[in-house]
Write an enzyme that holds these catalytic residues in place. Sequence first.
Site, mmCIF file in Angstrom:
data_model
loop_
_atom_site.group_PDB
_atom_site.id
_atom_site.type_symbol
_atom_site.label_atom_id
_atom_site.label_comp_id
_atom_site.label_asym_id
_atom_site.label_seq_id
_atom_site.Cartn_x
_atom_site.Cartn_y
_atom_site.Cartn_z
ATOM 1 N N LYS A 192 35.208 49.747 48.043
ATOM 2 C CA LYS A 192 36.078 48.951 47.176
ATOM 3 C C LYS A 192 36.363 47.616 47.854
ATOM 4 C CE LYS A 192 40.495 49.564 44.682
ATOM 5 N NZ LYS A 192 41.575 50.552 44.419
ATOM 6 N N SER A 264 42.322 51.587 39.817
ATOM 7 C CA SER A 264 41.697 50.323 40.149
ATOM 8 C C SER A 264 40.426 50.461 40.994
ATOM 9 C CB SER A 264 42.689 49.438 40.905
ATOM 10 O OG SER A 264 43.014 50.018 42.170
ATOM 11 N N SER A 288 44.807 55.344 41.311
ATOM 12 C CA SER A 288 43.576 54.557 41.344
ATOM 13 C C SER A 288 42.348 55.284 41.866
ATOM 14 C CB SER A 288 43.795 53.279 42.161
ATOM 15 O OG SER A 288 44.655 52.404 41.464
#
Length: 554
Positions: A192, A264, A288
Amino acid sequence: MNIPKPLLLTGIALLIFAFGMAINEALTKSDVETAAKVLGIDFLDDDEIELALPGLERQRETLQELGQTPLNNGLSPTLIFNPVLRAEQLPASKTVSAPAAPPPLSSPLCADGGWLKWMTVARLGHLIRDRKASCREVTEAFIKRLKLKAPELHCVITLTEERALARADALDAELAAGKYRGPLHGIPYGAKDLLAAKGYPTTWGAAPYKDQTIDVDASVIEQLDDAGAILIAKLSMGALAWGDVWYGEMTRNPWDTEKGSSGSSAGSASAVAAGLVPFAIGTETLGSIVSPSTVCGTTGLRPTFGRVSRHGAMALSWSMDKIGPITRSAADAGLVLAAIANYDPRDAHAIEAGFQYEWPTTRVKAGTRLGYYKSRMERDYPFRSQDSTALEVLKELGYELVPIELPEEPNIGFMLNVEAAAAFESLTRSNKDDELTRQIANAWPNAFRTAHFVPAVAYVQASRLRRQLMEDVDKAFAEADVDAYVNPSWHSNSLFITNMTGHPSITVPNGMNEEGTPTSITFTGKLFGEQSLVNIAAAYQAATQWDDLHPEGF
């Protein structure tokens, strides 16, 4: 609840400051009355306001100075959150270890490129260890996959191809010299894009930071390097860790590319589900990892708060941020966690807690107690049919399902926004938050601004209620006499509560909905109980095969 007047007056000063009044404009009685009305302060009379005005003026000047002080996002506050209530909640050993070799194969290997993309980390580990494919060949295959399919999903922000190929060659040389680092040796992965990587942008998915370079490797990336894994991409994320919309586009769900992947950890789940990387690293503050794993049909492991170092990661909430793996199997998730769980004091919130990971067994001892969130799972909610079927599977495996009830959650969610507003105060004050893609009420720019109106007293009181919540959840585990429980991934308060208390969870696919996209169920465990969670999830996956389904067209 009796709150000292000086503390509440500080809240008034904060609110007056938040209104943005010029520092040389004297405060008036009317200003204080307006601020008090917004804050719900109803005990001040005219004389008390007049008495407070000089102090409020001084506080406003202090706050103005504080707001203009440059602070690095990675600088942690002195308020340190620790989910541990008692010493016995910590593992007995501080050692972190993982299996030295992949687990025994359950079926023959196939090195054909068409199957390579869906291999678990454990199977890829055999392929590399047995020299059926080189680290470079595997790395090149997945880089090719990313170049071919990632544009359709908008799941990659930066390819790290040069770094990856150099690392693959070095790992091949180590194998030739007889050095084998373990089951992650030569395994490509994506991270990420809130994790820093030397020589590459770290954009946090947000336009104001799209050219940002942080010249360190995040602790997680360092540890994966040591384990032999190969970083091949910085993956997309919702801007500043909210949702699936970043400055490049909306990350897509490979099961339905007209829809978002949720977030996310948007690119992490999307890329794993589409077979573009064998595993990825995501983060969770409030859903997330769980949410995109649900939508994309991946396995998401959210570790105990403090188990994994956040050094080199974007800070959103110092007391809630957690880093964990997104994979195609529970066994893989446990392996990756073991690689990144080494204690690192550079994260002020890190906890030195051992994790001696073992490959999970799919055999369940008859009568093993497993909680289930009875009141929430008996309600009418989306995925109830899939969740009910999952409970039956668990019974058939030999688990004794035991009802467990969680406490009602206090209304303390604003703690996240307050911490996030502090982490990105300079963005708000510079008005560069206008560059963020999402400019609606339910998005970061507005949330940051609104959080400035929360009095410090309210944050402290919420923190006290959070402590009570921790004690109540600990009591719920004890009363049910279980190490873990099953809960709906979305449709209960377990997600909110356990992100506040720091408990670990693992989310796995458990069916498909009417729209043809995956559903999931979540297993939540005691603090540092990740091995138990992996064991339960692995047994469930062996019995159901939902983790073996893949989206068409990829």
